[in-house]
Design a protein around this motif. Structure first.
Motif, PDB file in Angstrom:
ATOM      1  N   ALA A 161       0.682  -1.243   0.002  1.00  0.00           N
ATOM      2  CA  ALA A 161      -0.071  -0.141  -0.039  1.00  0.00           C
ATOM      3  C   ALA A 161       1.086   1.198   0.002  1.00  0.00           C
ATOM      4  O   ALA A 161       0.193   2.174  -0.715  1.00  0.00           O
ATOM      5  CB  ALA A 161      -0.651   0.003   1.142  1.00  0.00           C
ATOM      6  N   PHE A 162       1.973   1.112   0.640  1.00  0.00           N
ATOM      7  CA  PHE A 162       2.752   2.454   0.618  1.00  0.00           C
ATOM      8  C   PHE A 162       4.178   2.172   0.131  1.00  0.00           C
ATOM      9  O   PHE A 162       4.900   1.815   1.084  1.00  0.00           O
ATOM     10  CB  PHE A 162       2.858   2.846   2.103  1.00  0.00           C
ATOM     11  N   PRO A 163       4.578   1.884  -1.077  1.00  0.00           N
ATOM     12  CA  PRO A 163       5.723   1.467  -1.389  1.00  0.00           C
ATOM     13  C   PRO A 163       6.859   2.322  -1.068  1.00  0.00           C
ATOM     14  O   PRO A 163       8.397   1.858  -1.159  1.00  0.00           O
ATOM     15  CB  PRO A 163       5.818   1.054  -2.814  1.00  0.00           C
ATOM     16  N   ASP A 164       6.592   3.588  -0.922  1.00  0.00           N
ATOM     17  CA  ASP A 164       7.587   4.493  -0.513  1.00  0.00           C
ATOM     18  C   ASP A 164       7.871   4.791   0.389  1.00  0.00           C
ATOM     19  O   ASP A 164       8.768   5.730   0.724  1.00  0.00           O
ATOM     20  CB  ASP A 164       7.473   5.908  -1.639  1.00  0.00           C
ATOM     21  N   GLU A 165       7.331   4.143   1.513  1.00  0.00           N
ATOM     22  CA  GLU A 165       7.537   4.508   2.884  1.00  0.00           C
ATOM     23  C   GLU A 165       7.713   3.195   3.765  1.00  0.00           C
ATOM     24  O   GLU A 165       6.996   2.163   3.399  1.00  0.00           O
ATOM     25  CB  GLU A 165       6.377   5.265   3.446  1.00  0.00           C
ATOM     26  N   ASP A 166       8.356   3.150   4.794  1.00  0.00           N
ATOM     27  CA  ASP A 166       8.771   2.072   5.619  1.00  0.00           C
ATOM     28  C   ASP A 166       7.987   2.390   6.854  1.00  0.00           C
ATOM     29  O   ASP A 166       8.657   2.698   7.906  1.00  0.00           O
ATOM     30  CB  ASP A 166      10.309   1.566   5.784  1.00  0.00           C
ATOM     31  N   LEU A 167       6.626   1.783   6.883  1.00  0.00           N
ATOM     32  CA  LEU A 167       5.707   2.027   7.863  1.00  0.00           C
ATOM     33  C   LEU A 167       5.905   0.770   9.002  1.00  0.00           C
ATOM     34  O   LEU A 167       5.296   0.858  10.025  1.00  0.00           O
ATOM     35  CB  LEU A 167       4.369   2.252   7.583  1.00  0.00           C
ATOM     36  N   LEU A 168       6.418  -0.439   8.566  1.00  0.00           N
ATOM     37  CA  LEU A 168       6.524  -1.361   9.379  1.00  0.00           C
ATOM     38  C   LEU A 168       7.119  -1.369  10.833  1.00  0.00           C
ATOM     39  O   LEU A 168       6.538  -1.583  11.694  1.00  0.00           O
ATOM     40  CB  LEU A 168       7.299  -2.617   8.729  1.00  0.00           C
ATOM     41  N   PRO A 169       8.324  -0.540  10.999  1.00  0.00           N
ATOM     42  CA  PRO A 169       8.828  -0.470  12.474  1.00  0.00           C
ATOM     43  C   PRO A 169       7.664   0.295  13.093  1.00  0.00           C
ATOM     44  O   PRO A 169       7.498   0.033  14.292  1.00  0.00           O
ATOM     45  CB  PRO A 169       9.959   0.541  12.149  1.00  0.00           C
ATOM     46  N   LEU A 170       7.056   1.416  12.571  1.00  0.00           N
ATOM     47  CA  LEU A 170       6.010   2.003  13.351  1.00  0.00           C
ATOM     48  C   LEU A 170       4.832   1.046  13.730  1.00  0.00           C
ATOM     49  O   LEU A 170       4.320   1.146  14.818  1.00  0.00           O
ATOM     50  CB  LEU A 170       5.598   3.055  12.462  1.00  0.00           C
ATOM     51  N   VAL A 171       4.274   0.474  12.787  1.00  0.00           N
ATOM     52  CA  VAL A 171       3.122  -0.671  12.912  1.00  0.00           C
ATOM     53  C   VAL A 171       3.628  -1.659  14.096  1.00  0.00           C
ATOM     54  O   VAL A 171       2.799  -1.604  14.900  1.00  0.00           O
ATOM     55  CB  VAL A 171       2.774  -1.202  11.605  1.00  0.00           C
ATOM     56  N   ARG A 172       4.584  -2.034  14.104  1.00  0.00           N
ATOM     57  CA  ARG A 172       5.084  -3.110  14.913  1.00  0.00           C
ATOM     58  C   ARG A 172       5.029  -2.551  16.400  1.00  0.00           C
ATOM     59  O   ARG A 172       4.761  -3.198  17.148  1.00  0.00           O
ATOM     60  CB  ARG A 172       6.561  -3.664  14.556  1.00  0.00           C
ATOM     61  N   HIS A 173       5.678  -1.161  16.352  1.00  0.00           N
ATOM     62  CA  HIS A 173       5.804  -0.758  17.778  1.00  0.00           C
ATOM     63  C   HIS A 173       4.269  -0.424  18.086  1.00  0.00           C
ATOM     64  O   HIS A 173       4.080  -0.666  19.429  1.00  0.00           O
ATOM     65  CB  HIS A 173       6.580   0.639  17.498  1.00  0.00           C
ATOM     66  N   LEU A 174       3.546  -0.071  17.410  1.00  0.00           N
ATOM     67  CA  LEU A 174       2.108   0.349  18.186  1.00  0.00           C
ATOM     68  C   LEU A 174       1.413  -0.923  18.380  1.00  0.00           C
ATOM     69  O   LEU A 174       0.761  -0.734  19.346  1.00  0.00           O
ATOM     70  CB  LEU A 174       1.373   1.372  16.995  1.00  0.00           C
TER      71      LEU A 174
END
Length: 93
Positions: free
Chosen positions: A24-37
């Motif tokens: 969904a967001f190929p230009d952003e690495d959101l996984l660290p934030l998602v995992r943290h939340l």
């Protein structure tokens, strides 16, 4: 076409959730934030959209942003997306 079912996420959904964000967001690495939340923050609302047997979308919110009392599996409240978000990308395959 599958009907979409919205439910609270489970720990077992994490692999599917982790596949959604890069798609969904190929230009952003959101996984660290998602995992943290999902693992380190209290008062997080985490919902998934199921299409058949697949996770087709994921929504995260903090109670400070989305103050709603969740009571039972059928409570649903619509809320406008905050400015600058791309919510419809979360449900793309």
């Amino acid at each position: 076409m599958h009907k979409i079912k919205i439910r609270q996420s489970l720990d077992t959904d994490m692999p599917a959730i982790e596949r959604l964000y890069p798609a969904a967001f190929p230009d952003e690495d959101l996984l660290p934030l998602v995992r943290h939340l999902l693992t380190g923050e209290p008062d997080i609302l985490s919902l998934v959209a199921e299409a058949g047997q697949s996770i087709a979308g994921h929504v995260l919110s903090h109670s400070a942003v989305f103050p709603a009392a969740i009571s039972g599996p059928h409570f649903w409240r619509r809320s406008p997306s905050p400015p600058g978000t791309r919510g419809r990308a979360l449900v793309r395959r």
